[in-house]
Design an enzyme around this catalytic site. Structure first.
Site, mmCIF file in Angstrom:
data_model
loop_
_atom_site.group_PDB
_atom_site.id
_atom_site.type_symbol
_atom_site.label_atom_id
_atom_site.label_comp_id
_atom_site.label_asym_id
_atom_site.label_seq_id
_atom_site.Cartn_x
_atom_site.Cartn_y
_atom_site.Cartn_z
ATOM 1 N N HIS A 65 -0.972 -2.534 0.992
ATOM 2 C CA HIS A 65 -2.223 -1.839 0.647
ATOM 3 C C HIS A 65 -3.264 -1.933 1.758
ATOM 4 O O HIS A 65 -4.354 -1.368 1.641
ATOM 5 C CB HIS A 65 -2.782 -2.350 -0.694
ATOM 6 N N ASP A 110 4.246 -5.070 -2.323
ATOM 7 C CA ASP A 110 3.031 -5.010 -1.510
ATOM 8 C C ASP A 110 3.213 -5.832 -0.229
ATOM 9 O O ASP A 110 2.664 -6.931 -0.083
ATOM 10 C CB ASP A 110 1.841 -5.519 -2.330
ATOM 11 N N SER A 204 -6.912 -9.933 1.781
ATOM 12 C CA SER A 204 -5.627 -9.278 1.551
ATOM 13 C C SER A 204 -4.766 -9.282 2.807
ATOM 14 O O SER A 204 -5.254 -9.075 3.911
ATOM 15 C CB SER A 204 -5.842 -7.830 1.117
ATOM 16 N N GLY A 205 -3.466 -9.494 2.608
ATOM 17 C CA GLY A 205 -2.531 -9.471 3.730
ATOM 18 C C GLY A 205 -2.380 -10.792 4.441
ATOM 19 O O GLY A 205 -1.430 -10.992 5.200
#
Length: 248
Positions: A65, A110, A204-205
């Site tokens: 994402h 994801d 995120s990530g």
């Protein structure tokens, strides 16, 4: 008198309030996480941010994402707002490889690999980190670390930071993250919700590091700091990662 007032205010703040948290964390020692990558993502006329980890000289692991029209990776960074830093490497992404079956609604699969336009120069400030192998066991209660440049105050997008922060969390039972879109084996549940410790928006990530390996990728951090975060399980996608890194 002023000092007394300040001390009272600090004492009365709820857990996780104020500066100093990834959620419930602290500023990392500069360059102590040399595998950390900061991603600047172009989406139209807007810029988004994510984290990632350098898993090979020319590949960064992050969340699907976090994709955009173009991505620039910063390695060896601590203060991302520092104008001049000779230790920092700025590299464009030449190819994005989001998982072919990633679904935004459920956040399933994801995970994404970013191929760098040129290999990173490895040194004491920029290093790769190993990843979990296939079916690698990760017992519940295992202590892990997460780091990022994301929000420090739940629900406040303006609370992103310029200096890398980190926090220690633990792997939790799957039922702690039970929801309509939590898939055991594909995902990991981690955090310390009773202490308000977790990844937040903007993290995120980034990698969930346990036993000196990337075991998870930040997928759904807590929006409140009171619920555990959800991480894509690197072990489950080990073969996909290897196959993708061989692609031209």
């Amino acid at each position: 008198m002023l000092l007394l007032i300040l001390l009272l205010v600090a004492f009365l703040l709820p857990p996780g309030a104020g500066a100093g948290e990834i959620y419930g964390g602290w500023e990392a020692r500069p360059h102590s996480r040399p595998y950390m990558a900061y991603l600047e993502i172009e989406r139209g006329d807007k810029i988004a941010r994510c984290g990632g980890s350098l898993v090979a000289e020319n590949f960064v692991l992050t969340a699907a994402h976090c994709q955009g029209e173009a991505i620039t990776v910063f390695l060896g960074a601590h203060n991302i707002d520092k104008l001049i830093d000779l230790r920092r490497q700025k590299i464009k992404v030449s190819k994005m490889f989001p998982h072919e079956k990633y679904r935004n609604r459920t956040m399933i699969n994801d995970i994404m690999l970013l191929k760098l336009a040129r290999p990173a120069k490895l040194n004491e400030h920029v290093k790769t980190i190993p990843m979990a192998g296939p079916f690698e066991s990760l017992p519940r209660g295992t202590n892990c670390n997460i780091a990022g440049w994301g929000c420090t105050v739940p629900g406040d997008n303006s609370s992103v930071v310029s200096r890398l922060r980190e926090v220690d969390v633990e792997v939790l039972d799957d039922d702690k993250c039970t929801s309509a879109f939590y898939f055991p084996m594909l995902m990991l549940c981690a955090g310390r919700p009773q202490e308000g410790k977790d990844a937040g928006q903007g993290d995120s990530g980034g990698p969930l590091v346990c036993k000196d390996k990337v075991q998870g990728v930040v997928s759904k951090g807590s929006t409140s700091g009171t619920l555990p975060g959800t991480y894509t399980s690197v072990s489950f996608y080990s073969d996909w990662i290897k196959d993708t890194m061989r692609r031209p």
